[in-house]
Enzyme design. Structure first.
Site, PDB file in Angstrom:
ATOM      1  N   SER A 145       5.796  44.651   3.843  1.00  0.00           N
ATOM      2  CA  SER A 145       6.139  43.244   3.590  1.00  0.00           C
ATOM      3  C   SER A 145       7.614  43.157   3.249  1.00  0.00           C
ATOM      4  O   SER A 145       8.198  44.130   2.748  1.00  0.00           O
ATOM      5  CB  SER A 145       5.332  42.733   2.400  1.00  0.00           C
ATOM      6  OG  SER A 145       5.797  41.457   2.008  1.00  0.00           O
ATOM      7  N   TYR A 158       1.838  42.442  -6.350  1.00  0.00           N
ATOM      8  CA  TYR A 158       1.737  42.511  -4.882  1.00  0.00           C
ATOM      9  C   TYR A 158       2.981  43.210  -4.325  1.00  0.00           C
ATOM     10  O   TYR A 158       2.883  44.111  -3.486  1.00  0.00           O
ATOM     11  CB  TYR A 158       1.606  41.101  -4.300  1.00  0.00           C
ATOM     12  CG  TYR A 158       1.647  41.075  -2.780  1.00  0.00           C
ATOM     13  CD1 TYR A 158       0.525  41.396  -2.035  1.00  0.00           C
ATOM     14  CD2 TYR A 158       2.827  40.758  -2.095  1.00  0.00           C
ATOM     15  CE1 TYR A 158       0.565  41.394  -0.637  1.00  0.00           C
ATOM     16  CE2 TYR A 158       2.871  40.751  -0.709  1.00  0.00           C
ATOM     17  CZ  TYR A 158       1.742  41.068   0.013  1.00  0.00           C
ATOM     18  OH  TYR A 158       1.779  41.079   1.392  1.00  0.00           O
TER      19      TYR A 158
HETATM   20  N1  LIG Z   1       0.867  36.635   5.696  1.00  0.00           N
HETATM   21  C1  LIG Z   1       2.025  37.016   5.153  1.00  0.00           C
HETATM   22  O1  LIG Z   1       2.892  36.192   4.804  1.00  0.00           O
HETATM   23  C2  LIG Z   1       2.304  38.483   4.984  1.00  0.00           C
HETATM   24  C3  LIG Z   1       3.639  38.859   4.718  1.00  0.00           C
HETATM   25  C4  LIG Z   1       3.902  40.205   4.544  1.00  0.00           C
HETATM   26  C5  LIG Z   1       2.901  41.140   4.647  1.00  0.00           C
HETATM   27  N2  LIG Z   1       1.612  40.751   4.902  1.00  0.00           N
HETATM   28  C6  LIG Z   1       0.585  41.780   4.998  1.00  0.00           C
HETATM   29  O2  LIG Z   1      -0.104  41.660   6.211  1.00  0.00           O
HETATM   30  C7  LIG Z   1      -1.398  42.272   6.086  1.00  0.00           C
HETATM   31  C8  LIG Z   1      -2.443  41.334   6.677  1.00  0.00           C
HETATM   32  O3  LIG Z   1      -2.498  40.153   5.914  1.00  0.00           O
HETATM   33  P1  LIG Z   1      -2.674  38.715   6.566  1.00  0.00           P
HETATM   34  O4  LIG Z   1      -1.492  37.932   6.189  1.00  0.00           O
HETATM   35  O5  LIG Z   1      -3.061  38.834   7.970  1.00  0.00           O
HETATM   36  O6  LIG Z   1      -3.880  38.162   5.654  1.00  0.00           O
HETATM   37  P2  LIG Z   1      -5.356  37.686   5.974  1.00  0.00           P
HETATM   38  O7  LIG Z   1      -5.383  36.688   7.085  1.00  0.00           O
HETATM   39  O8  LIG Z   1      -5.938  37.288   4.670  1.00  0.00           O
HETATM   40  O9  LIG Z   1      -6.056  39.022   6.493  1.00  0.00           O
HETATM   41  C9  LIG Z   1      -6.363  40.073   5.611  1.00  0.00           C
HETATM   42  C10 LIG Z   1      -7.372  40.973   6.264  1.00  0.00           C
HETATM   43  O10 LIG Z   1      -7.668  42.059   5.374  1.00  0.00           O
HETATM   44  C11 LIG Z   1      -9.088  42.177   5.270  1.00  0.00           C
HETATM   45  N3  LIG Z   1      -9.426  42.742   3.973  1.00  0.00           N
HETATM   46  C12 LIG Z   1      -9.169  42.233   2.750  1.00  0.00           C
HETATM   47  N4  LIG Z   1      -9.698  43.025   1.800  1.00  0.00           N
HETATM   48  C13 LIG Z   1     -10.304  44.052   2.446  1.00  0.00           C
HETATM   49  C14 LIG Z   1     -11.034  45.186   2.031  1.00  0.00           C
HETATM   50  N5  LIG Z   1     -11.241  45.459   0.737  1.00  0.00           N
HETATM   51  N6  LIG Z   1     -11.522  46.029   2.975  1.00  0.00           N
HETATM   52  C15 LIG Z   1     -11.311  45.787   4.281  1.00  0.00           C
HETATM   53  N7  LIG Z   1     -10.619  44.728   4.750  1.00  0.00           N
HETATM   54  C16 LIG Z   1     -10.136  43.872   3.831  1.00  0.00           C
HETATM   55  C17 LIG Z   1      -9.625  40.775   5.480  1.00  0.00           C
HETATM   56  O11 LIG Z   1     -10.942  40.812   6.006  1.00  0.00           O
HETATM   57  P3  LIG Z   1     -12.315  40.690   5.197  1.00  0.00           P
HETATM   58  O12 LIG Z   1     -12.143  39.582   4.201  1.00  0.00           O
HETATM   59  O13 LIG Z   1     -13.312  40.374   6.277  1.00  0.00           O
HETATM   60  O14 LIG Z   1     -12.548  42.022   4.585  1.00  0.00           O
HETATM   61  C18 LIG Z   1      -8.685  40.275   6.564  1.00  0.00           C
HETATM   62  O15 LIG Z   1      -9.146  40.690   7.831  1.00  0.00           O
HETATM   63  C19 LIG Z   1      -1.570  42.563   4.600  1.00  0.00           C
HETATM   64  O16 LIG Z   1      -1.334  43.934   4.366  1.00  0.00           O
HETATM   65  C20 LIG Z   1      -0.499  41.708   3.958  1.00  0.00           C
HETATM   66  O17 LIG Z   1      -0.099  42.218   2.709  1.00  0.00           O
HETATM   67  C21 LIG Z   1       1.294  39.440   5.082  1.00  0.00           C
END
Ligand SMILES: NC(=O)c1ccc[n+]([C@@H]2O[C@H](COP(=O)([O-])OP(=O)(O)OC[C@H]3O[C@@H](n4cnc5c(N)ncnc54)[C@H](OP(=O)(O)O)[C@@H]3O)[C@@H](O)[C@H]2O)c1
Length: 259
Positions: A145, A158
């Site tokens: 991130s 985080y």
């Molecule tokens: N969106 C942003 O602004 C942003 C910015 C920087 C980095 N990121 C990073 O990008 C990555 C993906 O996030 P996203 O933004 O796409 O969020 P998201 O739409 O909430 O997706 C998160 C995913 O992780 C899964 N997950 C959560 N807890 C889990 C667990 N204990 N075991 C297995 N799967 C789990 C969720 O599925 P289930 O609920 O079905 O388990 C979901 O598929 C993360 O590492 C996040 O930190 C996001």
């Protein structure tokens, strides 16, 4: 630099049920990879799997997994090898975010949720997949991130989990590069996904195209995964082109001339 084809390569995506993981599963399948979809919500994964199969015709597998459970993560890796005989790519993507502006009031459960998912989960998956990635001269992609590179006062825990991811990814790169494993850290800026506390998810706060869309991060993952066995891209920052506008407001030439 030669980019290799992903045709027939076997990719595991954690957190494939929404956001960046889901977009990455589609992008990898469109590039010809067989995709293993993993997250906790099996029903959502099954719908995405069917849709990916209908659209691309690639082989797919759903393995419901909570990445905080190391035995479940080991089963995810075993099931993949049973089904496909190899692993060429692990996308360590599953992650959660909770806010902690008043740290003293932050629920311990929120702390444990982030540490268990963002730190332990990435460790367990990397640990279990590495022997297979060495065999295939494969690629390991971590989703970090921009909060893993700068202080982020509203989300200190985080941010710290993402600083951990960055340190881990680069250290694994330093150790495993000579074993043929390509390691890439992809750092998204704010992206319109379901991430966040249930009452303030990114997707509910921003309109389409106001910030990054998940597909833009997925494209960076595919680019990383296409590095052949002699090269790697160690880190990719994906941000809007106006990234530093707020930080340097008043100091940029166009701001001063406007005054
Ligand atoms: N969106 C942003 O602004 C942003 C910015 C920087 C980095 N990121 C990073 O990008 C990555 C993906 O996030 P996203 O933004 O796409 O969020 P998201 O739409 O909430 O997706 C998160 C995913 O992780 C899964 N997950 C959560 N807890 C889990 C667990 N204990 N075991 C297995 N799967 C789990 C969720 O599925 P289930 O609920 O079905 O388990 C979901 O598929 C993360 O590492 C996040 O930190 C996001």
């Amino acid at each position: 630099m030669t980019l290799r084809s992903l045709d027939g390569r076997v990719a595991i995506v954690t957190g494939a049920s929404s956001g960046i993981g889901q977009a990455t599963a589609y992008a990898l399948a469109r590039a010809g990879a067989s995709v293993v979809l993993s997250a906790r919500r099996e029903d959502v994964l099954s719908e995405i799997e069917q849709d990916i199969r209908d659209e691309t015709g690639v082989d797919t597998l759903v393995v419901p997994t909570d990445v905080r459970d190391h035995e479940a993560v080991e089963r995810l890796i075993e099931r993949t090898v049973e089904e496909f005989g190899r692993i060429d790519l692990l996308v360590n993507n599953a992650g959660v975010l909770r806010r902690d502006i008043a740290l003293e009031n932050m629920p311990i459960e929120d702390y444990e949720l982030m540490m268990g998912t963002n730190v332990d989960g990435m460790f367990y998956a990397t640990r279990a997949a590495l022997p297979h990635l060495r065999e295939s001269n494969g690629n390991l992609v971590f989703i970090g991130s921009d909060s893993g590179k700068h202080p982020d006062p509203g989300i200190a825990v985080y941010a710290a989990t993402k600083w951990w991811t960055r340190g881990f990814a680069h250290s694994i790169h330093a150790r495993e590069g000579r074993n043929g494993v390509g390691v890439t850290l992809v750092n998204p800026g704010d992206t319109r996904t379901e991430i966040g506390p249930p009452d303030s998810r990114m997707v509910d706060q921003y309109e389409e195209d106001e910030i990054l869309e998940a597909v833009e991060i997925a494209d960076a993952v595919v680019f990383a995964a296409r590095q052949d066995s002699s090269t790697t891209i160690s880190e990719i920052d994906v941000s809007g082109r106006d990234l530093m506008t707020d930080t340097y407001r008043g100091l940029l030439p166009e701001d001063s001339s406007a005054e």
